[in-house]
Write an enzyme that holds these catalytic residues in place. Sequence first.
Site, PDB file in Angstrom:
ATOM      1  CB  CYS A  58      -0.898  -0.047   1.211  1.00 31.41           C
ATOM      2  SG  CYS A  58      -1.535   1.620   1.582  1.00 31.41           S
ATOM      3  CB  CYS A 393     -11.509   5.119  -9.534  1.00 30.71           C
ATOM      4  SG  CYS A 393     -12.372   4.017  -8.589  1.00 30.71           S
TER       5      CYS A 393
END
Length: 515
Positions: A58, A393
């Site tokens: 991440c 996205c």
Amino acid sequence: MRTFAPWILSLLGASAVASAADATAEAPSDVVSLTGDTFETFVKEHDLVLAEFFAPWCGHCKALAPKYEQAATELKEKNIPLVKVDCTEEEALCRDQGVEGYPTLKIFRGLDAVKPYQGARQTEAIVSYMVKQSLPAVSPVTPENLEEIKTMDKIVVIGYIASDDQTANDIFTTFAESQRDNYLFAATSDASIAKAEGVKQPSIVLYKDFDEKKATYDGEIEQDALLSWVKTASTPLVGELGPETYSGYITAGIPLAYIFAETKEEREQFTEEFKFIAEKHKGSINIVTIDAKLYGAHAGNLNLDPSKFPAFAIQDPEKNAKYPYDQSKEVKAKDIGKFIQDVLDDKVEPSIKSEAIPETQEGPVTVVVAHSYKDLVLDNEKDVLLEFYAPWCGHCKALAPKYEELASLYKDIPEVTIAKIDATANDVPDSITGFPTIKLFAAGAKDSPVEYEGSRTVEDLANFVKENGKHKVDALEVDPKKEQESGDATETRAASDETETPAATSDDKSEHDEL
């Protein structure tokens, strides 16, 4: 409707990601790594714990790592442990803790008293937030600890209230409990301390490490009045906007004026030049400088040219309105002062960013832009399901074929519109906290749209439209084949969703690309 663009936070923190991405994990750490076997015992043994649930891949977790580490070191001496859990290794633990995205930060006071960390992801903010959590809502003040308490945080609020003034004491305590995440509170009933500080009882004094150093409130001790005063008194005349301050400014309830400048010297000069304007309008508008080299991309979100600085713009989050100052003009305090006054007096039309209205609607999903938003979404008697998306996205891209399939069900049903809008290319009058966000604007209730939080399958979305729309259209009943296929979709949903989140829940209802 109050709204702002939370994806700006990613711009304000983007510069930190690259520099932190390669931080090593081999150095000695004050952050305690926990597993499913050690987590419960550790939390039970400590009164207060801040836990980070993360994934090694991440980017936001990598950016947070050095700041979290430094905060752990500073808080270690205060016996406030910071821990971390690798959700790629501890899936069951993360699922049990309701982890739905990375990083997730939670505060534990034992296993049964858990709440989300709501401060900024910066070392100073983490330390300040956790110190406040470790203290009582209102700390007692004595002659011996007064000076120490006054400097315990950037903002300290002390109530000087007589012990027999029960009403004022109760109101102040309740106020402190409601705002303890944001400010450090203390109080004393000692009249001699109040006298030494030059105030009468009852008074509230806000101590700060900037501007005039302290502000005194001697009005009626009342919740709303205190909140309004504290918000105003705790805000610098001309502040510096960054990741740790953005949320506070954008949720202050008043317009925010941005001064973009590329050098520290320019920003310091603007700070001094604009103080008299900030003083004049204190409580009506906040003014900040912003580093254009680091966060210049944000200028584009204010409908400014992000390649030309210095620049100035005003944003009104309550109205979702933007007022960019003419970039062909020099940013001068005198001229900007008039511009600010005109904006506050509603003499300036807001700027609206919009893509061109499509000449024709191609495909089953209706494309909405800012200039067609009112007609297609609000000013009609249709139930309108609207997806707010961003082109980059990943979850939006995954949803696209299912959303088109959904729209096809309604192609011959005039009472329902399935639509989408690129929220990065159009100014939208709605609060968006992640991508994709899906809302149903039901006929007759356009001012109170219902946000969809379920699983993103065709049948579940169709049922949402039926249950929440005015017209109660059942598209699955119209298309029996879809209803038959819904069983297969339900069976495959859990398997596909396991790849979406660290906590392998039954669906992807909370999945947003992090902003």
